[in-house]
Design a protein around this motif. Structure first.
Motif, mmCIF file in Angstrom:
data_model
loop_
_atom_site.group_PDB
_atom_site.id
_atom_site.type_symbol
_atom_site.label_atom_id
_atom_site.label_comp_id
_atom_site.label_asym_id
_atom_site.label_seq_id
_atom_site.Cartn_x
_atom_site.Cartn_y
_atom_site.Cartn_z
ATOM 1 N N TYR A 118 0.830 -1.211 0.000
ATOM 2 C CA TYR A 118 0.000 0.000 0.000
ATOM 3 C C TYR A 118 0.862 1.257 0.000
ATOM 4 C CZ TYR A 118 -3.603 3.345 1.367
ATOM 5 O OH TYR A 118 -4.440 4.422 1.408
ATOM 6 N N PHE A 119 1.984 1.213 0.706
ATOM 7 C CA PHE A 119 2.814 2.406 0.826
ATOM 8 C C PHE A 119 3.955 2.466 -0.197
ATOM 9 C CE2 PHE A 119 0.854 2.229 5.049
ATOM 10 C CZ PHE A 119 0.435 3.539 5.179
ATOM 11 N N GLU A 120 3.990 1.501 -1.104
ATOM 12 C CA GLU A 120 5.019 1.521 -2.142
ATOM 13 C C GLU A 120 4.580 2.395 -3.313
ATOM 14 O OE1 GLU A 120 7.918 0.595 -1.944
ATOM 15 O OE2 GLU A 120 8.052 -1.005 -0.454
ATOM 16 N N GLN A 121 5.573 2.890 -4.059
ATOM 17 C CA GLN A 121 5.289 3.675 -5.259
ATOM 18 C C GLN A 121 4.715 2.775 -6.343
ATOM 19 O OE1 GLN A 121 9.017 5.463 -6.305
ATOM 20 N NE2 GLN A 121 9.065 6.802 -4.516
ATOM 21 N N ALA A 122 4.026 3.404 -7.293
ATOM 22 C CA ALA A 122 3.423 2.644 -8.394
ATOM 23 C C ALA A 122 4.480 1.885 -9.182
ATOM 24 C CB ALA A 122 2.654 3.595 -9.311
ATOM 25 N N SER A 123 5.678 2.440 -9.298
ATOM 26 C CA SER A 123 6.753 1.778 -10.049
ATOM 27 C C SER A 123 7.187 0.479 -9.367
ATOM 28 C CB SER A 123 7.960 2.716 -10.195
ATOM 29 O OG SER A 123 8.442 3.114 -8.920
ATOM 30 N N ILE A 124 7.156 0.462 -8.031
ATOM 31 C CA ILE A 124 7.512 -0.748 -7.285
ATOM 32 C C ILE A 124 6.439 -1.816 -7.473
ATOM 33 C CG2 ILE A 124 7.932 -1.727 -5.003
ATOM 34 C CD1 ILE A 124 10.208 0.017 -5.985
#
Length: 255
Positions: free
Chosen positions: A7-13
């Motif tokens: 949930y707290f990761e960037q979209a790229s991750i």
């Protein structure tokens, strides 16, 4: 923990995680096995090892279930796997306890060593021939250590595969027993992780959703079978896995 991590990761991750699952499915679709061997090192570059193990639990079940049930006689096949399963249960329990207790960097180091060891053993897998009187003790032993690897790195399969080959299994007989074993071990892994305080049933739902990119990769891999020599592809992948293990070791020691 898994849903919180993503949930707290960037979209790229998130995109990189999805691509990692597709790549793992591609391998399974091409050679029939090896999904976590590729998925774990790739996922561990973007999320922690514990979350990666949880994420892989349900795709391991669903991607192997059709092969596990193929041809019927699943109950008889399960009985033949009993020596391995008897060893796998305490081994997996121990492996999960080790995984949950580890510091993130220590987990990376252990996962790196596991990857390099499993990749090397699979690459240089000896052609063993097992006598019938040794099936029970050797099966329990391989199941136990396979369970430990399954708990630490979601890789319960490679050591047990060597045992199944040593029993003389080939072709569909090997695929059925190997797939059924993976379904049982991955199911137990999901239960043990969910029962801990670090994961819950929401994480199981995320893991279930992760089956989709794996299936997409498998579909593409099945269409590549006739275009790539499976043995060559397998060796290249295993070499990449060993290299990825070395990279995890480097990250673990230098972080």
């Amino acid at each position: 923990m898994l849903i919180h991590t993503l949930y707290f990761e960037q979209a790229s991750i998130i995109a990189a995680v999805v691509c990692s699952l597709i790549a793992a499915g591609l391998l399974k679709g091409t050679i029939g096995v090896g999904m976590p061997v590729v998925a774990l090192p790739l996922l561990s570059l973007f999320i922690d090892v514990k979350s990666a193990a949880m994420l892989l639990s349900m795709p391991l079940i669903f991607s192997n279930l059709p092969q596990a049930l193929e041809g019927g006689k699943t109950g008889r096949c399960l009985m033949q796997l009993m020596p391995v399963i008897l060893g796998m249960i305490p081994g997996l329990f121990l492996g999960v306890q080790v995984l949950l207790a580890l510091d993130a960097n220590v987990a990376k180091i252990i996962a790196g060593l596991v990857l390099m060891g499993v990749g090397g053993v699979t690459l240089l897998a000896p052609k063993l021939q097992l006598q019938s009187r040794l099936v029970l003790p050797i099966g329990i032993t391989f199941g136990f250590f396979g369970g430990i690897l399954g708990g630490i790195a979601a890789m319960a399969g490679p050591l047990v595969f060597i045992f199944l080959l040593a029993k003389g299994l080939r072709g569909k007989a090997f695929t059925k027993e190997a797939s059924l074993y993976l379904v049982v071990s991955a199911g137990l892994l999901a239960i043990l992780l969910t029962a801990s305080r670090q994961f819950n049933w929401l994480d199981v739902s995320v893991s279930t959703a992760a089956t989709l990119p794996v299936v997409l990769g498998m579909y593409a891999g099945q269409h590549m079978r006739d275009k790539i020599a499976p043995e060559t592809f397998k060796k290249l992948v295993l070499l990449a896995v060993i290299a990825a293990g070395a990279e995890l070791l480097r990250h673990g020691f230098l972080s």
